[in-house]
Design an enzyme around this catalytic site. Structure first.
Site, short mmCIF file in Angstrom:
data_model
loop_
_atom_site.label_atom_id
_atom_site.label_comp_id
_atom_site.label_asym_id
_atom_site.label_seq_id
_atom_site.Cartn_x
_atom_site.Cartn_y
_atom_site.Cartn_z
N HIS A 194 0.82 -1.22 0.00
CA HIS A 194 0.00 0.00 0.00
C HIS A 194 0.85 1.26 0.00
O HIS A 194 1.87 1.36 0.68
CB HIS A 194 -1.07 0.00 1.10
CG HIS A 194 -0.58 0.13 2.51
ND1 HIS A 194 -0.28 1.35 3.07
CD2 HIS A 194 -0.37 -0.79 3.47
CE1 HIS A 194 0.09 1.16 4.33
NE2 HIS A 194 0.05 -0.12 4.60
N GLU A 207 -4.96 2.24 2.72
CA GLU A 207 -5.03 1.09 3.62
C GLU A 207 -5.16 1.57 5.06
O GLU A 207 -5.88 0.98 5.86
CB GLU A 207 -3.78 0.22 3.47
CG GLU A 207 -3.86 -1.12 4.21
CD GLU A 207 -3.52 -1.06 5.69
OE1 GLU A 207 -4.01 -1.91 6.45
OE2 GLU A 207 -2.77 -0.17 6.11
ZN LIG Z 1 0.57 -0.96 6.44
#
Ligand SMILES: [Zn+2]
Length: 488
Positions: A305, A351
């Site tokens: 991410h 995220e």
């Molecule tokens: Zn992370």
């Protein structure tokens, strides 16, 4: 651990002794039988594919592509919170790098929250034994999604609880109008013993749900003891379900201080947390395909991410994950290897503050998940990889042994069954049955720096990062080029 070679030697000499003693031929035992591939393993991993995996390994272990990517993301771009200009710049950067590698790149719109930290301070202004005219500084940081205090702060008594039961036992009468401190201690021994994520899971409940629980009993602000394993008076931020009250994390040392003083008498705090919430913005998942040569419609995801918290520069969480996913594609292009299935690099957005990127991908691609034959995410740091956490069937586990044999030489051959999806961004895919993998890094130091100002490039050991890139590229290419899709 003893190596296979020395184990075989020990077994051979033991059998030689046995032979002379009993003067009859030794029966081959399972102990020193050389590993043989099953028919299914042989079919899926023919010699040429195994040789290609070895070439990927050699190239990865001398490649600094991933390090250069994470260096740019962290030092040139900087922290990348959802909705920030840096997150936007990072999306553009990753997209353009992957285009340069020859991948087919799209930016997928993601509606992201925008929450921006403001000045944040706290001090104890009343406590047993206080020297007249003084106060004690408290080191803290706001949790993601926290509401703001008035600009010049609020002053209230602090109540300390060790868990939700103690909060309930205090009841509304003793909590209303006060600041609640959840003093759940991160289990450092557990982390040191290699179970850092279990320790994290236990403590992080209070960060996530504590503020809402405190509000239920009328608290005007909630604090948690930082969820982390280091002792350098660093506060650890992180996601917390917005409760509509100010919510922060104090350092472990400050939690101890407050708890000790509160055990002696009344503790009063002046608290200033001034983050601001802005209307949602638009961010993007970066999705980059290296088209499969035989089954382009079948997808193997390699990912990390791209967003990060704002305190550090998002090196181990999770610039490293994005960088090793990018390097998987870089290695295949450099070595002119063509996966049978499409290798899809994804740099996920958001995220950290709610998972909007993963939700957008699920919305846009759910109908294609049947053709996603596997997904890998690296989001547990950049430490030495020991293998993979995998939520896959026992048949699939057995089939992958030849790949583990390739990973063995740098210690990354564990395939640990995971009851949970081994990565937040691939969780939705995993829930629909897509075989899911997370790189299993040595996490003993991860929570020293996780979500702190110290999550910076220097925490990444280049040789460990190379091993991570090797693990991601080898597993990604193996899953994309084995004869059959990995069985579900
Ligand atoms: Zn992370």
């Amino acid at each position: 651990m003893i190596s296979l070679r020395s184990a075989v030697l020990v077994a051979l000499s033991a059998s030689a002794i046995a032979q002379t003693q009993q003067s009859k031929p030794a029966q081959p035992t399972q102990f020193f039988a050389l590993p043989q591939m099953t028919e299914a393993q042989q079919q899926n991993f023919p010699p040429q594919l195994l040789e290609e995996l070895q070439r990927i390994k050699s190239a990865a272990l001398t490649d600094d592509y991933a390090y250069r990517q994470v260096a740019h993301l962290t030092e040139n771009i900087g922290p990348r919170p959802s909705g920030s200009m840096q997150a936007r710049a990072a999306e553009e950067y990753v997209a353009s790098e992957l285009k340069q590698l020859g991948l087919d790149v799209q930016l997928e719109d993601v509606k992201v929250p925008r929450w921006v930290r403001g000045p944040e301070t706290a001090e104890l202004v009343g406590y047993p034994g206080q020297v007249s005219g003084t106060s004690q500084k408290i080191v803290l940081t706001a949790l993601g999604g926290s509401s703001s205090t008035p600009p010049d702060g609020m002053t209230a008594d602090v109540v300390v609880v060790n868990n939700f039961d103690e909060l309930k036992a205090l009841g509304r009468e003793k909590v209303a109008g006060r600041i609640v401190l959840f003093n759940e201690i991160f289990d450092k021994q557990k982390a040191a013993a290699g179970m850092a994520f279990a320790a994290y899971g236990e403590a992080v409940r209070y960060r996530g749900a504590g503020p809402r629980a405190a509000l239920e009993f009328g608290a005007i602000a909630a604090l948690v003891r930082s969820v982390g394993s280091a002792d350098y008076r660093l506060p650890h931020t992180g996601f917390s379900f917005p409760a509509g009250i100010p919510a922060g994390a104090v350092t472990a040392e400050d939690a101890d201080l407050i708890a000790h003083l509160a055990a002696q008498g009344k503790v009063r705090m002046h608290l200033t947390l001034t983050p601001q919430k802005y209307p949602d913005g638009i961010g993007h998942n970066v999705i980059a395909d290296l088209k499969g040569s035989e089954h382009p419609e079948q997808i193997v995801v390699v990912s990390g991410h791209l967003d990060s918290w704002d305190l550090g520069t998002g090196a181990i969480d999770d610039g490293a994950g994005v960088a090793v996913a990018m390097e998987a594609a870089e290695l295949l292009q450099k070595l002119h290897l063509h996966p049978k299935r499409t290798l899809r690099v994804i740099a996920w957005m958001d995220e950290e503050s709610g998972g909007a990127g993963s939700q957008a991908y699920t919305k846009d691609y759910a109908s294609e998940f049947v053709r996603h034959t596997a997904a890998i995410e690296s989001d547990a740091g950049a430490g030495h990889p020991m293998g993979f956490d995998a939520r896959i069937s026992p048949v699939a586990t057995n089939l992958l042994q030849p790949v583990l044999d390739v990973l063995q030489s740098f210690g990354a051959s564990a395939l640990q069954p995971s009851p949970y999806p081994p990565g937040a961004d691939i969780a939705a895919m995993s829930e629909t049955g897509v075989p899911a993998f997370g790189i299993l890094q040595d996490g003993r130091k991860y929570f020293d720096y996780h979500h702190t100002a110290a999550d910076t490039l220097d925490k990444i050991v280049p040789s460990d990062l190379r091993e991570n890139a090797a693990a991601m590229a080898i597993m990604g290419y193996a899953l994309a080029s084995m004869k059959d899709p990995l069985p579900r």
